[in-house]
Motif scaffolding. Sequence first.
Motif, PDB file in Angstrom:
ATOM      1  N   LEU A 120       0.812  -1.211   0.000  1.00 34.78           N
ATOM      2  CA  LEU A 120       0.000   0.000   0.000  1.00 34.78           C
ATOM      3  C   LEU A 120       0.846   1.262   0.000  1.00 34.78           C
ATOM      4  CD1 LEU A 120      -2.721  -1.089   2.593  1.00 34.78           C
ATOM      5  CD2 LEU A 120      -3.001  -0.891   0.118  1.00 34.78           C
ATOM      6  N   GLY A 121       0.421   2.257  -0.778  1.00 33.91           N
ATOM      7  CA  GLY A 121       1.146   3.512  -0.861  1.00 33.91           C
ATOM      8  C   GLY A 121       0.602   4.596   0.042  1.00 33.91           C
ATOM      9  N   ARG A 122      -0.614   4.429   0.516  1.00 33.26           N
ATOM     10  CA  ARG A 122      -1.191   5.384   1.462  1.00 33.26           C
ATOM     11  C   ARG A 122      -2.352   4.716   2.183  1.00 33.26           C
ATOM     12  NH1 ARG A 122      -4.696   9.800  -2.137  1.00 33.26           N
ATOM     13  NH2 ARG A 122      -6.639   8.622  -2.088  1.00 33.26           N
ATOM     14  N   ILE A 123      -2.684   5.242   3.353  1.00 36.24           N
ATOM     15  CA  ILE A 123      -3.738   4.641   4.175  1.00 36.24           C
ATOM     16  C   ILE A 123      -4.479   5.744   4.924  1.00 36.24           C
ATOM     17  CG2 ILE A 123      -4.038   3.417   6.392  1.00 36.24           C
ATOM     18  CD1 ILE A 123      -2.303   1.210   5.393  1.00 36.24           C
ATOM     19  N   THR A 124      -5.769   5.531   5.130  1.00 34.33           N
ATOM     20  CA  THR A 124      -6.597   6.413   5.952  1.00 34.33           C
ATOM     21  C   THR A 124      -7.412   5.561   6.920  1.00 34.33           C
ATOM     22  OG1 THR A 124      -6.795   8.049   4.176  1.00 34.33           O
ATOM     23  CG2 THR A 124      -8.428   8.158   5.930  1.00 34.33           C
ATOM     24  N   ILE A 125      -7.580   6.032   8.141  1.00 31.17           N
ATOM     25  CA  ILE A 125      -8.442   5.366   9.125  1.00 31.17           C
ATOM     26  C   ILE A 125      -9.671   6.242   9.325  1.00 31.17           C
ATOM     27  CG2 ILE A 125      -8.660   4.537  11.501  1.00 31.17           C
ATOM     28  CD1 ILE A 125      -5.625   4.154  11.531  1.00 31.17           C
ATOM     29  N   ARG A 126     -10.844   5.658   9.128  1.00 32.45           N
ATOM     30  CA  ARG A 126     -12.063   6.465   9.218  1.00 32.45           C
ATOM     31  C   ARG A 126     -13.206   5.601   9.724  1.00 32.45           C
ATOM     32  NH1 ARG A 126     -16.022   7.567   5.239  1.00 32.45           N
ATOM     33  NH2 ARG A 126     -14.749   6.474   3.698  1.00 32.45           N
ATOM     34  N   GLU A 127     -13.969   6.121  10.687  1.00 33.59           N
ATOM     35  CA  GLU A 127     -15.142   5.397  11.149  1.00 33.59           C
ATOM     36  C   GLU A 127     -16.354   5.800  10.318  1.00 33.59           C
ATOM     37  OE1 GLU A 127     -15.684   6.332  15.233  1.00 33.59           O
ATOM     38  OE2 GLU A 127     -16.256   8.421  14.888  1.00 33.59           O
ATOM     39  N   GLN A 128     -17.296   4.890  10.220  1.00 31.28           N
ATOM     40  CA  GLN A 128     -18.513   5.165   9.464  1.00 31.28           C
ATOM     41  C   GLN A 128     -19.515   5.897  10.350  1.00 31.28           C
ATOM     42  OE1 GLN A 128     -20.786   2.446   6.492  1.00 31.28           O
ATOM     43  NE2 GLN A 128     -21.718   2.055   8.469  1.00 31.28           N
ATOM     44  N   VAL A 129     -19.947   7.056   9.886  1.00 28.58           N
ATOM     45  CA  VAL A 129     -20.953   7.840  10.588  1.00 28.58           C
ATOM     46  C   VAL A 129     -22.298   7.624   9.905  1.00 28.58           C
ATOM     47  CG1 VAL A 129     -21.656  10.168  11.262  1.00 28.58           C
ATOM     48  CG2 VAL A 129     -19.243   9.545  11.281  1.00 28.58           C
ATOM     49  N   GLY A 139     -30.558  10.427  -1.588  1.00 31.89           N
ATOM     50  CA  GLY A 139     -29.330   9.743  -1.217  1.00 31.89           C
ATOM     51  C   GLY A 139     -29.103   9.711   0.284  1.00 31.89           C
ATOM     52  N   ASP A 140     -27.851   9.851   0.683  1.00 33.40           N
ATOM     53  CA  ASP A 140     -27.487   9.770   2.090  1.00 33.40           C
ATOM     54  C   ASP A 140     -27.978  10.956   2.901  1.00 33.40           C
ATOM     55  OD1 ASP A 140     -26.309   7.355   1.682  1.00 33.40           O
ATOM     56  OD2 ASP A 140     -24.243   8.053   1.784  1.00 33.40           O
ATOM     57  N   SER A 141     -28.436  12.024   2.238  1.00 30.30           N
ATOM     58  CA  SER A 141     -29.044  13.134   2.975  1.00 30.30           C
ATOM     59  C   SER A 141     -30.362  12.697   3.601  1.00 30.30           C
ATOM     60  CB  SER A 141     -29.296  14.330   2.048  1.00 30.30           C
ATOM     61  OG  SER A 141     -28.091  14.852   1.561  1.00 30.30           O
ATOM     62  N   LEU A 142     -31.058  11.809   2.905  1.00 31.96           N
ATOM     63  CA  LEU A 142     -32.333  11.310   3.422  1.00 31.96           C
ATOM     64  C   LEU A 142     -32.106  10.331   4.560  1.00 31.96           C
ATOM     65  CD1 LEU A 142     -35.419  11.356   2.992  1.00 31.96           C
ATOM     66  CD2 LEU A 142     -35.136   9.478   1.365  1.00 31.96           C
ATOM     67  N   TRP A 143     -31.216   9.358   4.326  1.00 33.51           N
ATOM     68  CA  TRP A 143     -30.845   8.380   5.347  1.00 33.51           C
ATOM     69  C   TRP A 143     -29.576   7.694   4.870  1.00 33.51           C
ATOM     70  CZ3 TRP A 143     -34.700   4.306   7.809  1.00 33.51           C
ATOM     71  CH2 TRP A 143     -34.080   3.681   8.884  1.00 33.51           C
ATOM     72  N   ASN A 144     -28.508   7.845   5.604  1.00 41.62           N
ATOM     73  CA  ASN A 144     -27.223   7.321   5.172  1.00 41.62           C
ATOM     74  C   ASN A 144     -27.218   5.800   5.155  1.00 41.62           C
ATOM     75  OD1 ASN A 144     -24.416   7.264   4.570  1.00 41.62           O
ATOM     76  ND2 ASN A 144     -24.002   6.850   6.717  1.00 41.62           N
ATOM     77  N   CYS A 145     -26.731   5.241   4.027  1.00 41.20           N
ATOM     78  CA  CYS A 145     -26.665   3.781   3.900  1.00 41.20           C
ATOM     79  C   CYS A 145     -25.271   3.234   4.112  1.00 41.20           C
ATOM     80  CB  CYS A 145     -27.160   3.352   2.520  1.00 41.20           C
ATOM     81  SG  CYS A 145     -28.918   3.604   2.289  1.00 41.20           S
ATOM     82  N   GLY A 146     -24.277   4.108   4.172  1.00 41.72           N
ATOM     83  CA  GLY A 146     -22.934   3.654   4.459  1.00 41.72           C
ATOM     84  C   GLY A 146     -22.301   2.876   3.331  1.00 41.72           C
ATOM     85  N   LEU A 147     -21.309   2.061   3.691  1.00 44.24           N
ATOM     86  CA  LEU A 147     -20.490   1.352   2.719  1.00 44.24           C
ATOM     87  C   LEU A 147     -21.297   0.297   1.977  1.00 44.24           C
ATOM     88  CD1 LEU A 147     -17.490   1.001   1.757  1.00 44.24           C
ATOM     89  CD2 LEU A 147     -17.307  -0.796   3.487  1.00 44.24           C
ATOM     90  N   GLY A 148     -21.136   0.274   0.639  1.00 38.31           N
ATOM     91  CA  GLY A 148     -21.675  -0.835  -0.129  1.00 38.31           C
ATOM     92  C   GLY A 148     -23.018  -0.625  -0.780  1.00 38.31           C
TER      93      GLY A 148
END
Length: 489
Positions: free
Chosen positions: A308-317, A336-345
């Motif tokens: 890997l050339g770069r990495i980020t750590i982030r929690e799902q809100v 979209g996510d403004s109505l209700w966030n669906c997160g990853l996938g």
Amino acid sequence: MRIAICGAGVSGLTLAGILSRELPRSVASVSIDVFERSTPNRDQGYGLDLDSNGQVALAKAGVSREAYWQLSKPYSDSAAIYLGNDDAPGIIFFRPRLLQNWFPGSFGARPESNRGALREALLTAMAPQNNVTMHFETGVYGMRQAKDGVSATLLDRESGSLGDFDLVIDGMGVHSTLRQHRVHDKAGGKHSSGLVMIHGVVDPESKFSSGLLAKLGQHGSMMGVARGYNILLQRFGAGREDNRTSFFYLLHREDGEAGVFNDVGVEPTQSRTSGIMEGERLQKVKDWILRDMRGVFAPMWDEVVTSLGRITIREQVVHGESELLSERKLPLICIGDSLWNCGLGGGGILAMQDALQIANLMTDPQSGFLNSETGRPDCELPKLCEIEEEMLKRKAEFNQRTGENRTKMLRRGTDSGTKIGWEDFLPGDSFTSRVMRYTASCTLPYICRLFVAWYNRQAAKGTVGSDESSPVFPDVAKAYADQSIRAHL
């Protein structure tokens, strides 16, 4: 009519593109203002495997089939799944050309598309319409009723006016500053879901060994799955020569990203830019991942991490359980996510479906949404309320189905170890669930081996996966044909 679209993500720009082309047919005068708080060159994220709704929406926004494949990775609509420390895939999901030809409605091409290139294509397609004004680095921080008592005034950070609009469409995502005017969040607002993503970028063709590169092959995704662990590679390059690939290592942590930062031994980041870790911080994260997954996955995944050339750590809100307000006081629609966030996938895919559904309503002269004399929208139209309820229901079902399953799969600390069992895929203690698990354990291994063999046979012939010549979903083909006809009128 003045329309404001808040958020220049893919769904917001797609909606703007459709309206810029279709609304003038039914409204004498229309102007669309798109507000985006970030810069034009901000990183848009990774890939998006658009379903038929998303591809239709792009076509209606003026993105041609040729342009679509210039921003998508050929052959990327396949995924190899590795179970635990197995060195060979347990199952390969792909779209056989035979089934694409016979059943295009189910097996139409669905490659990974690059989000940044999607945005550029949408901006290019909108430019000739001359009725869209882009406002980059202009955040929307609030809204109020305009002096005419009907329109809405958008507000900047200092509560200054950004203009009055007949309709405001909120596509700002999970961090929307407007959704409280249309949605009631039963949990009281944004909170961590417990999912923490360690993600990064790699160029496999230049970094991987020949053996690892052969395993990735032309797959769009390669995933390792064990109870409590999930590791993923996903191609998101724009076109044949773009080999960028995203990396995800997923964790469920009750202490959120703060707990991961503490375990890794690096200071938590305060911004998107500072969150991109390189150098010493990058090496610390790599070392921690290698320790965390030791003995869980095959050694090839160690090579993935070290490359890997770069990495980020982030929690799902995420948002809490949400419902529409009973009374609409302002001309506002959330998508979209403004109505209700669906997160990853799934969030991007559902957002594109929202954009298409709202666009179809607004551009249909028979819908009654737009007053033919005043050009103003009827935000109390029952059909609009029905669509909003449909959008919210889709997100609720996705969150329940995907979110709960992912949390269950990523939880650790049980006595059952890391080996995946059928109870992980077919939960439940009822008699029916037990019968389904037993039946699956007897039959699915053979079916999985059949699909792996089928994929390998097609790959040897060079005919596996979708490219520019592959059949598309029938409604996508129709949308391309309609746009071609209109271009020659």
